[in-house]
Design an enzyme around this catalytic site. Structure first.
Site: not given
Lengths: 173, 600
Positions: B496, B124-125, B62, B174
């Site tokens: 760096m 969940f999630q 993502e 949802k």
């Protein structure tokens, strides 16, 4: 800001915001995330249909920091108006406190006498306690609490400052 | 807040929330979404499956979806669009969102959420996505009512693209996606938002004050940033017009590269920590500074108390909170860079007072002395490829090819070398993570650029450490046949970090060595791409030419000198006139000490 030579000052900032979920979190998150002070913060809806809330924040910082605070508040999407009452001219600042004092005998008499002098009202009483209600500046409430401490100050609940500019000009959207 | 369309009550609802989302995206001009599916966003994926207007690009992580959308947005000027699921989908996107916030990139990121009745139950999630992304976005929304879906999507695009652009998250439970929802059109542009009204037109009194200051300037500089690019290509054209009208020197920030043509004789190069000697000394010595759409970042100003100590400062910025944040300025102008530049050009022409031509000529003579220092010189001798040389040859060979070229980078030494040695003549050709400094930005950003510009040459100039942070996107490149070129300056160090450890931490190279590196050629091949390698200078040009000629994703592993440092450098906390120059640049006009420090 590291080189800002300015003096610290206190600022009372009124913010008109959309009364929507999360708006207070945005304001508070801004202060904590950017390291600004909050001395007090109050919030409640202020219009007839409860779409607008007014947040009053007492903060302090250098002039540059206070300017930043106002600019950062103003760019939050649900913020309508930001007003620095400290700069807007003469204004009133008030705070409400509920103060519980517990004690017996002479302490009760002294508590009532001081409350009268401070124009605090008794809003609850039992044989061994009083709850006083008072409004005023933070300094007045501090002074009253300091006097009550040796007498039996048990609990204090304060609203934090609310403020409004004197005269006919009004902060609206 | 009741924003239900007046028609909604009378018409039967035929669209699901997910279909309303897609319709609103389409009406907002979205052509591509970068995303990754999951349980909470399945209704949107189902709606995507049943339409053809919007193309979905399946990333492999993502974070990459957000960077890809950033690359798309920065190379087109459009709003980038992202779709991720709830919980880990949303949290993985956070780095990209903050990256877009810091660099003012317009994005709308749709996140799935558990159904409204489960919010707060540790489902969940489930994640508190609006809570987590609040400080990482310009604004965010949690949609809890079906009648708000369309309005919120339209508003999100308006917020993302207007004012100082930035990322906006819409968290979509949802059940809201599944339930029927009314569609409402976007409000007309003439109807202002209730509370959000960014200022774009400048206050002309401030513009006149600024021009009056600039007319009297003896040692002026224009310091232009990403605000010019965000304003659109017309602002870059106006910047050029204003610079040529005034004859003033121009320097660009890292974000502003391309806003002013690198080949223009008035261009001083980039300023700041790894900016050119001439740009930084001009900033230090100027008497009037015009900051056009930049934000006095600490990587630009160095030590604030010593920043441009004798300059009157004009600051044009669309974000009022950028003004007087780091540097107290004399003339602030709030507005859009393009509109401010147009106003300044007009006022400059109307104003009868002549500019300080003789003083300006003397200023340019001084600048030419600083330029003669040739602060970006390096010595390429022997077989070992200098990283600067690799970027310079890449630039020269792509120029020869005449192709429209877009460059992205990861973060580190290679990024600074790219900024120093690759020239940009147009805006929107340079995509780099400036504010947040996100390693792993360049490959997915290049993916987004290539989607937007299928026929262009898109090159990610990378380091071998950064590239591994989003290397999985090679699979996306190959799936969609995106011929992105990954040009790795491989010095087997987090360069760096190594450089700072050498200069500031006694050469103790703590954890900065890239051990156990993959074979990048085989790695490219395993993703069905093409792998190339140059280990000696004699192979460099051939590898670059072969890379450019290949119409497939390529990883070119350029094995470069391992201990090269990036100069010039203003050490953190130092002033512009305390730059460290590269080896072999002692002496010269400014009286360089043995340590390579300059004091002017």
């Amino acid at each position: 800001m590291a080189d800002d030579p300015g003096q610290f000052r206190s600022a009372t900032i009124a913010v008109l915001v959309e009364n929507e979920a999360g708006v207070l979190a945005r304001v508070i998150g801004l202060f904590s995330g950017r390291g600004y002070n909050i001395e007090s913060l109050t919030v409640a809806p202020v219009d007839a249909d409860r779409r607008l809330s007014r947040i009053t924040i007492v903060t302090s910082g250098t002039e540059m920091v206070i300017e930043q605070i106002k600019a950062q508040l103003d760019r939050l999407v649900p913020v309508h108006k930001v007003s620095d009452l400290s700069l807007a001219g003469p204004h009133l600042v008030r705070e409400l406190a509920l103060i519980k004092v517990v004690g017996l005998g002479d302490h009760r008499v002294e508590a009532l006498r001081l409350a009268d002098a401070f124009r605090a009202r008794v809003v609850d009483a039992t044989t061994e306690s009083f709850v006083f209600e008072m409004t005023g500046t933070a300094e007045k409430i501090d002074a009253f609490c300091d006097l009550m401490r040796p007498i039996g100050l048990a609990e204090v609940s304060r609203t934090g400052a609310v403020a409004i500019v004197r005269g006919r000009s009004a902060l609206t959207v | 807040m009741s924003a239900t369309s007046p028609h909604a009550a009378t018409q039967p609802l035929t669209m699901s929330g997910a279909e309303v989302v897609l319709r609103a995206l389409k009406d907002q001009g979205v052509e591509v979404i970068f995303g990754y599916p999951g349980g909470a966003v399945l209704p949107i994926y189902d709606a995507i499956f049943q339409q053809n207007a919007i193309r979905h690009i399946l990333v492999r992580h993502e974070q990459a979806a957000v960077h890809a959308a950033e690359g798309y947005a920065r190379s087109t000027g459009k709003v980038g669009c992202v779709l991720v699921t709830s919980g880990p989908g949303a949290t993985n996107a956070v780095t990209g969102l903050l990256d877009a916030l810091m660099d003012s990139i317009p994005l709308v990121c749709l996140t799935g959420q558990v159904p409204t009745h489960l919010i707060g139950n540790d489902a969940f999630q489930e994640a508190d996505t609006t809570g987590i992304t609040r400080p990482a976005t310009k604004h965010n929304y949690l949609v809890k009512r079906s009648e708000d879906v369309a309005r919120v999507v339209h508003e999100a695009f308006h917020v993302a693209r207007s004012g100082r652009p930035g990322p906006v998250v819409i968290d979509l439970p949802k059940d809201i996606l599944i339930n029927k929802a009314p569609y409402v059109e976007a409000p007309p542009a003439t109807q202002p938002h209730r509370s959000y009204r960014p200022v774009t037109a400048p206050d002309m009194a401030q513009v006149r004050k600024a021009v009056a200051l600039l007319k009297q300037a003896e040692r002026p500089v224009i310091y232009a940033g990403g605000g010019v690019i965000n304003s659109g290509p017309e602002a870059s054209r106006l910047l050029g017009e204003f610079a040529h009208l005034t004859g003033f020197p121009v320097t660009n920030t890292l974000m502003g590269l391309g806003a002013f043509p690198s080949q223009d004789p008035q261009f001083l190069g980039m300023l700041g920590m790894h900016g050119t000697y001439e740009a930084n000394l001009v900033m230090h010595g100027c008497d009037v500074m015009l900051n056009m759409g930049a934000r006095f970042d600490d990587r630009v100003t160095g030590k604030l108390s010593h920043f441009a100590p004798n300059a009157k400062k004009i600051h044009a910025d669309i974000d009022p909170s950028s003004i007087n944040k780091n540097v107290k300025v004399d003339v602030p102008i709030v507005g859009d860079a393009g509109q401010i530049l147009a106003a300044m050009i007009q006022v400059w022409k109307e104003d009868s007072q002549p500019p300080m031509r003789e003083a300006l000529a003397a200023w340019w003579r001084q600048i030419d002395l600083w330029r003669a220092k040739d602060c970006l010189q390096y010595v390429q001798q022997g077989k070992i490829i200098k990283p600067q040389h690799a970027v310079k040859r890449l630039y020269e060979i792509t120029r020869e090819s005449g192709r429209e070229t877009y460059i992205t980078t990861e973060v580190g030494q290679h990024q600074m070398w790219a900024a120093q040695y690759f020239g940009f003549e147009k805006p929107n050709r340079w995509m780099t993570s400036g504010g947040l400094g996100t390693m792993g930005y360049g490959l997915p950003a290049a993916m987004g650029v290539q989607i937007a510009h299928p026929d262009a040459l898109v090159i990610d100039i990378a380091g071998e450490a950064s590239i591994l942070m989003n290397i999985q996107e090679m699979a996306t490149l190959c799936q969609y046949r995106l011929p992105v070129k990954v040009f790795i300056l491989n010095n087997e160090y987090m360069g760096m970090v190594r450089q700072w450890q050498e200069l500031l931490h006694g050469g103790r190279y703590s954890e900065s060595y890239s051990a156990a590196l993959p074979d990048f050629v085989k790695l490219a091949e395993s993703f069905h791409g093409v792998g190339l390698r140059a280990t000696e200078e004699s192979q460099l040009d051939d590898v670059i030419r072969e890379m450019l000629a290949t119409d497939r994703p390529v990883i070119a592993d350029i094995c470069v000198a391992k201990d090269e440092n990036c100069f010039p450098m203003i050490p953190s906390g130092a002033a512009h006139n305390e730059m460290i120059l590269g080896p072999g640049q002692e002496g010269g006009v400014a009286g360089v000490t043995d340590e390579g420090k300059v004091l002017v």
